[in-house]
Design a protein around this motif. Sequence first.
Motif, mmCIF file in Angstrom:
data_model
loop_
_atom_site.group_PDB
_atom_site.id
_atom_site.type_symbol
_atom_site.label_atom_id
_atom_site.label_comp_id
_atom_site.label_asym_id
_atom_site.label_seq_id
_atom_site.Cartn_x
_atom_site.Cartn_y
_atom_site.Cartn_z
ATOM 1 N N PHE A 333 -3.779 4.317 0.588
ATOM 2 C CA PHE A 333 -3.232 3.616 1.756
ATOM 3 C C PHE A 333 -1.794 4.076 2.036
ATOM 4 C CE2 PHE A 333 -6.327 0.753 -0.233
ATOM 5 C CZ PHE A 333 -7.199 0.570 0.837
ATOM 6 N N LYS A 334 -1.592 4.578 3.231
ATOM 7 C CA LYS A 334 -0.270 5.048 3.639
ATOM 8 C C LYS A 334 0.730 3.898 3.734
ATOM 9 C CE LYS A 334 2.065 7.600 7.331
ATOM 10 N NZ LYS A 334 1.915 8.246 8.657
ATOM 11 N N SER A 335 0.248 2.711 4.157
ATOM 12 C CA SER A 335 1.142 1.559 4.320
ATOM 13 C C SER A 335 1.803 1.178 3.006
ATOM 14 C CB SER A 335 0.356 0.364 4.866
ATOM 15 O OG SER A 335 -0.713 0.019 3.991
ATOM 16 N N ILE A 336 1.065 1.305 1.891
ATOM 17 C CA ILE A 336 1.641 0.986 0.583
ATOM 18 C C ILE A 336 2.713 2.012 0.220
ATOM 19 C CG2 ILE A 336 1.144 0.809 -1.892
ATOM 20 C CD1 ILE A 336 -1.585 -0.291 -1.179
ATOM 21 N N ARG A 337 2.453 3.276 0.513
ATOM 22 C CA ARG A 337 3.449 4.314 0.212
ATOM 23 C C ARG A 337 4.726 4.105 1.012
ATOM 24 N NH1 ARG A 337 -1.210 7.605 0.636
ATOM 25 N NH2 ARG A 337 -0.567 8.411 2.689
ATOM 26 N N GLU A 338 4.585 3.584 2.218
ATOM 27 C CA GLU A 338 5.760 3.374 3.069
ATOM 28 C C GLU A 338 6.550 2.133 2.683
ATOM 29 O OE1 GLU A 338 4.031 3.223 6.924
ATOM 30 O OE2 GLU A 338 3.998 5.411 7.198
ATOM 31 N N LYS A 339 5.845 1.093 2.219
ATOM 32 C CA LYS A 339 6.507 -0.188 1.943
ATOM 33 C C LYS A 339 7.051 -0.294 0.518
ATOM 34 C CE LYS A 339 3.784 -2.927 5.224
ATOM 35 N NZ LYS A 339 2.783 -4.015 5.381
ATOM 36 N N GLU A 340 6.380 0.333 -0.449
ATOM 37 C CA GLU A 340 6.729 0.133 -1.848
ATOM 38 C C GLU A 340 7.286 1.415 -2.464
ATOM 39 O OE1 GLU A 340 3.489 -1.425 -4.090
ATOM 40 O OE2 GLU A 340 3.050 -3.020 -2.642
ATOM 41 N N ILE A 341 8.309 1.241 -3.281
ATOM 42 C CA ILE A 341 8.859 2.367 -4.029
ATOM 43 C C ILE A 341 7.876 2.746 -5.134
ATOM 44 C CG2 ILE A 341 10.764 3.120 -5.503
ATOM 45 C CD1 ILE A 341 12.530 1.098 -4.037
ATOM 46 N N ARG A 342 7.697 4.031 -5.348
ATOM 47 C CA ARG A 342 6.748 4.513 -6.346
ATOM 48 C C ARG A 342 7.278 4.196 -7.745
ATOM 49 N NH1 ARG A 342 5.076 8.809 -9.564
ATOM 50 N NH2 ARG A 342 2.874 9.358 -9.323
ATOM 51 N N PRO A 343 6.537 3.397 -8.529
ATOM 52 C CA PRO A 343 7.000 3.077 -9.884
ATOM 53 C C PRO A 343 6.831 4.282 -10.814
ATOM 54 C CG PRO A 343 4.840 2.120 -9.522
ATOM 55 C CD PRO A 343 5.258 2.730 -8.213
ATOM 56 N N THR A 344 7.766 4.442 -11.727
ATOM 57 C CA THR A 344 7.650 5.514 -12.710
ATOM 58 C C THR A 344 6.583 5.153 -13.740
ATOM 59 O OG1 THR A 344 9.313 4.546 -14.178
ATOM 60 C CG2 THR A 344 10.100 6.027 -12.434
ATOM 61 N N TRP A 345 6.065 6.186 -14.422
ATOM 62 C CA TRP A 345 5.036 5.907 -15.430
ATOM 63 C C TRP A 345 5.608 5.081 -16.571
ATOM 64 C CZ3 TRP A 345 5.259 7.077 -20.549
ATOM 65 C CH2 TRP A 345 6.179 8.047 -20.968
ATOM 66 N N GLN A 346 6.919 5.231 -16.835
ATOM 67 C CA GLN A 346 7.542 4.433 -17.896
ATOM 68 C C GLN A 346 7.528 2.944 -17.541
ATOM 69 O OE1 GLN A 346 8.870 7.195 -16.549
ATOM 70 N NE2 GLN A 346 9.930 8.462 -18.063
#
Length: 532
Positions: A333-346
């Motif tokens: 979902f593109k909307s999630i990529r736009e709204k939320e910062i990508r969490p690191t694997w850590q």
Amino acid sequence: MMQDSLLLVLCLLFVISILTMLSSKLKVAYPIFLVISGLLISLIPGIPHITLDPDLVFLIFLPPLLYAAAWNTSWNDFWKFKRPISLLGFGLVIFTSAAVAWISNMLIPDFSLACGFLLGGIISPPDAVAATSVLAGLKVPKRITTVLEGESLVNDAASLIVFRFALAAVITGQFNMWEATQTFFVVAIAGILIGLAIGHIAYAMHRYFPTTPAIDAAFTLITPYLMYITAEHFHVSGVLAVVAGGLFLTYRSPDIFSYEARIQVLGLWDTLVFLLNGIVFILIGLQLPEIIKGMETYSVGQAISYAIIISLATIIIRIAWIFPGAYVPRMLFKSIREKEIRPTWQMVFLTGWSGMRGVVSLASALAVPLTLANEKSFPHRNLILFITFVVILFTLVLQGLSLKRLIKILKIKGDETESNNLEALEMRLRLANAVLAHIDNRYTNEIESNETYKRVRDRYARMIEITQRKLDARESTPEEQNFLPHYRQMLLELVEVRRRELNHFRHHNSYSEELIREREYELDLEEARLRG
């Protein structure tokens, strides 16, 4: 008999207070320390065996603890992270229950899938207090703590619903997936509606009736019990009722409480939550002798091996769920990529590792009946109890004690210090501007004719100038960095000087006790503001 019970409770509270102080000294999270201490105390010969009544836990302990957790949760943050919270609070609970059902069915002889779902529903929800207490003082991103707190608010409800369905399946020998799914949503939605309805009634009582701080505090104690008992009376989720009502009231709390009520309510709930949590965690440790005593059809070695395998499985299941849950929706979902910062694997791994179990799991296990409808013994009840106890102990001790080291290894740091400082400066600037505008509009004549009014205005004007300079520079000079701590320390010293003088007045009967207490209260508020 009554006196003996009261004495036992008082001794328990005294021991909890001492152990909590010791845990603070040793820098070990108090839930872990209390569980281990309770376990060791239970092994002392002559110690009275204390049994934990599940009805007592669900009715006495659960409503206020959930209400306090909801009260301390920001509704805005909860809604902001609703997607990961839902995936963990509902999705992971169901996934864990199914996975544990399959593993236990394959691992333990004659252990049916229904019993497996029952065990899965019991051990699936991480504990709110355990996670937040263990993470307290550790520098982790706010997103992690927000998601863990939000998850713990809703996962108890999901696990208890799964527990009910699985228990009915074991007792009756029948299970209808479609009917169970429908009932799940009815129970959840109806619980939320009841909580919101009672929350609106409580809001009206606080807002429109002539209450006092003491009455407001009393209402906050009564409200979660009304929500829970009413929902349970209609056989819907009392947990979600308390959570929904608590979130609604905390969002509206600025409208309904005076400053005196807020101070009194916060002090009351801090003490209550500390005592309830302490009792619950030490009682978990004290349950071991009774649980082992019930192990008749299994050897302790067999039970321990089953319990350790299932404990490891719960940890692996959580991590296996949380990585796809964090990244797959972002890919789809593109909307999630736009709204939320990508969490690191850590960050994702730390969230997965922070799944400590607690009181709801043990209370659910103890709530399993002794017999079936045909009066036969409930299958594997004692083993379910033992496995639950080991899972709680295993996750609390292994995961809880390793969190600090894990954060260091993963090099996770609180990433919001600079952001928080910037927000604090912006808030200070906006507040000072609002004050200055009010003074200029309301007290123009007084400022021109009275030096005291002018000094107050100049103070806020100076505050605006300094704050704006910091915002423009985005970094302060060494002199500015050192100014505030030294200034605050001076103000705290002045509070202490006045407090010593008040004690002098008291010892020499210079003024009435009532007047001295009023000034002490003012000093307490001033010190709380300075230290806050």
